[in-house]
Every structure is written in structure tokens, then in C-alpha cells.
Scaffold this motif. Structure first.
Motif, PDB file in Angstrom:
ATOM      1  N   GLY A 100       0.799  -1.221   0.000  1.00  0.00           N
ATOM      2  CA  GLY A 100       0.000   0.000   0.000  1.00  0.00           C
ATOM      3  C   GLY A 100       0.830   1.269   0.000  1.00  0.00           C
ATOM      4  N   GLU A 103       0.191   3.846  -3.165  1.00  0.00           N
ATOM      5  CA  GLU A 103      -1.041   4.624  -3.057  1.00  0.00           C
ATOM      6  C   GLU A 103      -0.880   5.777  -2.072  1.00  0.00           C
ATOM      7  OE1 GLU A 103      -5.628   4.343  -1.494  1.00  0.00           O
ATOM      8  OE2 GLU A 103      -4.517   2.479  -1.762  1.00  0.00           O
ATOM      9  N   CYS A 104      -0.299   5.495  -0.911  1.00  0.00           N
ATOM     10  CA  CYS A 104      -0.114   6.547   0.105  1.00  0.00           C
ATOM     11  C   CYS A 104       0.806   7.651  -0.412  1.00  0.00           C
ATOM     12  CB  CYS A 104       0.457   5.950   1.384  1.00  0.00           C
ATOM     13  SG  CYS A 104      -0.682   4.891   2.273  1.00  0.00           S
ATOM     14  N   ARG A 107      -0.910   9.711  -3.062  1.00  0.00           N
ATOM     15  CA  ARG A 107      -1.922  10.586  -2.451  1.00  0.00           C
ATOM     16  C   ARG A 107      -1.253  11.850  -1.888  1.00  0.00           C
ATOM     17  NH1 ARG A 107      -6.983   9.112  -1.537  1.00  0.00           N
ATOM     18  NH2 ARG A 107      -6.545   6.878  -1.695  1.00  0.00           N
ATOM     19  N   SER A 134      -1.068  -0.858 -10.917  1.00  0.00           N
ATOM     20  CA  SER A 134      -1.145   0.593 -11.105  1.00  0.00           C
ATOM     21  C   SER A 134      -2.558   1.039 -11.443  1.00  0.00           C
ATOM     22  CB  SER A 134      -0.180   1.044 -12.203  1.00  0.00           C
ATOM     23  OG  SER A 134       1.081   1.344 -11.653  1.00  0.00           O
ATOM     24  N   ILE A 137      -4.415   1.232  -8.234  1.00  0.00           N
ATOM     25  CA  ILE A 137      -4.008   2.397  -7.445  1.00  0.00           C
ATOM     26  C   ILE A 137      -4.635   3.666  -8.008  1.00  0.00           C
ATOM     27  CG2 ILE A 137      -2.048   3.894  -6.881  1.00  0.00           C
ATOM     28  CD1 ILE A 137      -0.370   1.262  -6.709  1.00  0.00           C
ATOM     29  N   LYS A 140      -8.283   3.916  -7.206  1.00  0.00           N
ATOM     30  CA  LYS A 140      -8.519   4.248  -5.795  1.00  0.00           C
ATOM     31  C   LYS A 140      -8.231   5.719  -5.511  1.00  0.00           C
ATOM     32  CE  LYS A 140      -7.343   1.156  -2.614  1.00  0.00           C
ATOM     33  NZ  LYS A 140      -6.559   0.131  -1.885  1.00  0.00           N
ATOM     34  N   LEU A 141      -7.330   6.311  -6.278  1.00  0.00           N
ATOM     35  CA  LEU A 141      -7.009   7.732  -6.093  1.00  0.00           C
ATOM     36  C   LEU A 141      -8.040   8.653  -6.739  1.00  0.00           C
ATOM     37  CD1 LEU A 141      -3.162   7.539  -6.765  1.00  0.00           C
ATOM     38  CD2 LEU A 141      -4.262   8.046  -4.564  1.00  0.00           C
TER      39      LEU A 141
END
Length: 196
Positions: A100, A103-104, A107, A134, A137, A140-141
Motif C-alpha cells: 500500500g 497509493e499513500c 496521495r 497501477s 491504485i 482508488k485515487l
């Protein structure tokens, strides 16, 4: 999660080169095969050039730091101050996949792009069939398919993925803010681990 991003600096170069020099990393990313410290230095110089004069470069590089160690890089590319747009890219050293972290870090970088630089829209692209991580990710963003840009056949060293294509995504500042609100609400309502 103990993740932060730092502007790339000279003291990051050796650590980045060590984890970038990996065929599994370069296989689906913009990291060159057999990446060297000299190549990482070019990334650092492009950031320095942008900070000195944005007309001299279109890239800013950040180092991803997890639990005190350098684990990868995230990049703002194709920064166009007139159009107020940019492109997001990122990569991680292979030992750090699946945690993860990307993603963090992405962000954090998108927050900087939209809130500090004031960009109106961000773009991204990846292999459609050979990089599902990817795509997950980016979704999710808050990124969505860029319907103005058709898929593009792979070329050069990516021709190893016969039949694959580059697929394109975009994210407006408005959509980013909405997705951030949903993300924060989801985090605040997530069940907490309450062990006795």
C-alpha cells in the motif's frame, strides 16, 4: 502507515540507484534497465532545473520513505504552468511491493500538486494488461479513463508485452477533492481493531 515523501536530494541518489537497478522494476515503469547513479542524477538535476526556472524543466522528483528507508520515487512530470496540468508517475523497489506504499505516496504528491501548485488536472498512464496494480491504485485515487486519449500500442523495450497498450487516465482537482472526502469518510468509519 509510516510513509512520507521528500524532495529528491543528493543523499538519496545511491539508495535510489540500488533499488532502481532491478529488471522487475524497469519491466513496467519508466525506470531504465540497469539504472545507474548517473541516471538518477539526471532526475535530481531535472528537479533542480524546475525549481530554479520552471521553463527549463517539466519534472519534480520525490523520494518515498517508509519506516526510515528509501523505497521508491514519485514524480510530477509534464508540468505545464499555462495549462495548469501535470502527470503522475511512481515506482517502488521490488521488496516493497504490495504494502500500500505507492497509493499513500501518490496521495501525498497529488495533495501537493492540487493544493500547493494549484494544478487543475493530473494525468497518468500505465500498461493496460501487464500492470493491473497501477490501474487499481489510480482508480482508488480517483482517476478515471481519459476518453480523449485512445490506448496506444507499446513500442521500444515494452514490445516484450506483445498485444499490450498504454492506457490513459485523468483526474481533475474537483474530482480529487470529492474522492478525498470519500476517502477520509471511509477511514473515519472503518472498524477499529479492538482486542481484549
Amino acid at each position: 502507515m509510516d510513509i512520507k515523501i521528500e524532495p529528491m536530494a543528493e543523499h538519496h541518489v545511491a539508495a535510489l540507484a540500488r533499488i532502481a537497478n532491478n529488471q522487475q522494476v524497469s519491466r513496467t515503469s519508466g525506470v531504465p534497465a540497469h539504472c545507474s547513479e548517473e541516471q538518477v542524477q539526471t532526475w535530481l538535476q531535472s528537479s533542480r532545473d524546475f525549481l530554479a526556472d520552471p521553463s527549463q524543466s517539466e519534472e519534480l522528483h520525490w523520494v518515498i520513505v517508509w519506516q526510515g528507508q528509501v523505497v521508491g520515487c514519485c514524480i510530477l512530470k509534464k508540468l505545464h504552468r499555462i495549462q495548469n496540468t501535470g502527470e503522475l508517475a511512481y515506482w517502488l523497489g521490488e521488496p516493497f511491493w504490495g504494502k500500500g506504499i505507492s497509493e499513500c505516496a501518490a496521495r501525498l504528491l497529488l495533495t501537493f500538486a492540487f493544493d500547493t501548485l494549484g494544478l487543475e488536472e493530473m494525468h497518468a498512464h500505465c500498461l493496460k494488461w501487464n500492470n493491473p496494480a497501477s490501474i487499481k491504485i489510480l482508480t482508488k485515487l480517483g482517476f478515471e479513463a481519459d476518453l480523449d486519449r485512445p490506448d496506444l500500442a507499446v513500442a521500444g523495450r515494452f514490445e516484450q508485452f506483445e498485444g499490450d497498450v498504454w492506457t490513459f487516465f485523468k483526474l481533475s482537482r474537483r474530482r480529487w477533492r470529492l474522492s478525498q472526502n470519500l476517502y477520509q469518510n471511509h477511514k473515519s468509519h472503518a472498524p477499529r481493531n479492538t482486542s481484549l
